[in-house]
Design a protein around this motif. Structure first.
Motif: not given
Ligand SMILES: [Zn+2]
Ligand SMILES: [Zn+2]
Length: 238
Positions: A42-47, A53-55, A96-102
């Motif tokens: 489950d830990s991998v669901m932490e943002p 992981v995505n990066e 589309e990149v998750e976690g990229t705010s810019v």
């Protein structure tokens, strides 16, 4: 020496009491097994973890360990979001990149030529590396602070060459003066004596193939080939 670093000596004591060819390889295997469970859990669901992981994704070896572990849906979900990010990076479209705010769109030739830099990254390798650095630090700490540890180290079977070199490289960063000299001298002597022991076992393994020795006992040589390989390169064969 980092003052506030949490020192957990129990796993190191435990590994040294196993009397194995390399306590750090033993710890490495534990950390790696734990990491596979961690990333498929489950830990991998932490943002913050998911962004990492995505990066970075995983190296081939760690992908294959997770594949064998059997949580196919968890692996699929994680791999899918990572792939989306790879595609976004490759196309130069980072919206589309998750976690990229810019929001950032790199146009034209530049994006096509830009190196992806994901081929060699692995979040699990990084996690394991951090844990192993801490264990090496713990060994050095224990040598200095735990009364019974130096004699246990002296009676140990040394380490694999990989972990021996890493430990020797780290020693001057955490120890100094007489303790450092003591430690490096002790570990070197232990390592040499035990490399010789394994080499002797290996030699006897080869000589057992001589018909004149076929009736003589194997002694400790039955698994000398795997122990030699593991002594040289870390735990790679069983
Ligand atoms: Zn090792
Ligand atoms: Zn890896």
């Amino acid at each position: 020496m980092p003052v506030k670093l949490h020192i957990d000596t129990a796993p190191v004591w435990e590994a040294y009491r196993q009397d194995c060819e390399c306590p750090l390889c033993l710890l490495y295997d534990q950390v790696e097994t734990g990491s596979v469970e961690y990333f498929l859990g489950d830990s991998v669901m932490e943002p913050s973890q998911r962004i990492e992981v995505n990066e970075k994704g995983f190296c081939g070896h760690h992908f294959s360990l997770m594949f064998e572990a059997g949580n196919r849906l968890g692996l699929a979900l994680m791999t899918h979001t990572h792939m989306k990010q790879v595609i976004a990076k490759l196309s130069g479209d980072t919206k589309e990149v998750e976690g990229t705010s810019v929001f950032k769109r790199i146009l034209g030739k530049k994006s096509a030529d830009a190196p992806l830099q994901i081929g060699e990254t692995c979040v699990m390798c990084e996690r394991i590396r951090n844990n192993m650095e801490r264990y090496i630090y713990t060994i050095l700490y224990m040598y200095k602070h735990e009364k019974d540890f130096p004699s246990l180290l002296e009676k140990s079977k040394g380490m694999c060459l990989k972990h021996y070199e890493e430990t020797m490289r780290e020693a001057p960063n955490h120890l100094s003066g007489e303790v450092l000299q003591d430690f490096t001298k002790t570990l070197r002597n232990v390592e040499l004596a035990n490399l010789q022991r394994v080499a002797d076992d290996l030699e006897w393994f080869t000589r057992k193939f001589d018909y004149r020795n076929s009736d003589k006992p194997w002694g400790n040589s039955r698994d000398a080939v795997e122990r030699s390989i593991n002594k040289l390169r870390g735990h790679v064969v069983n």
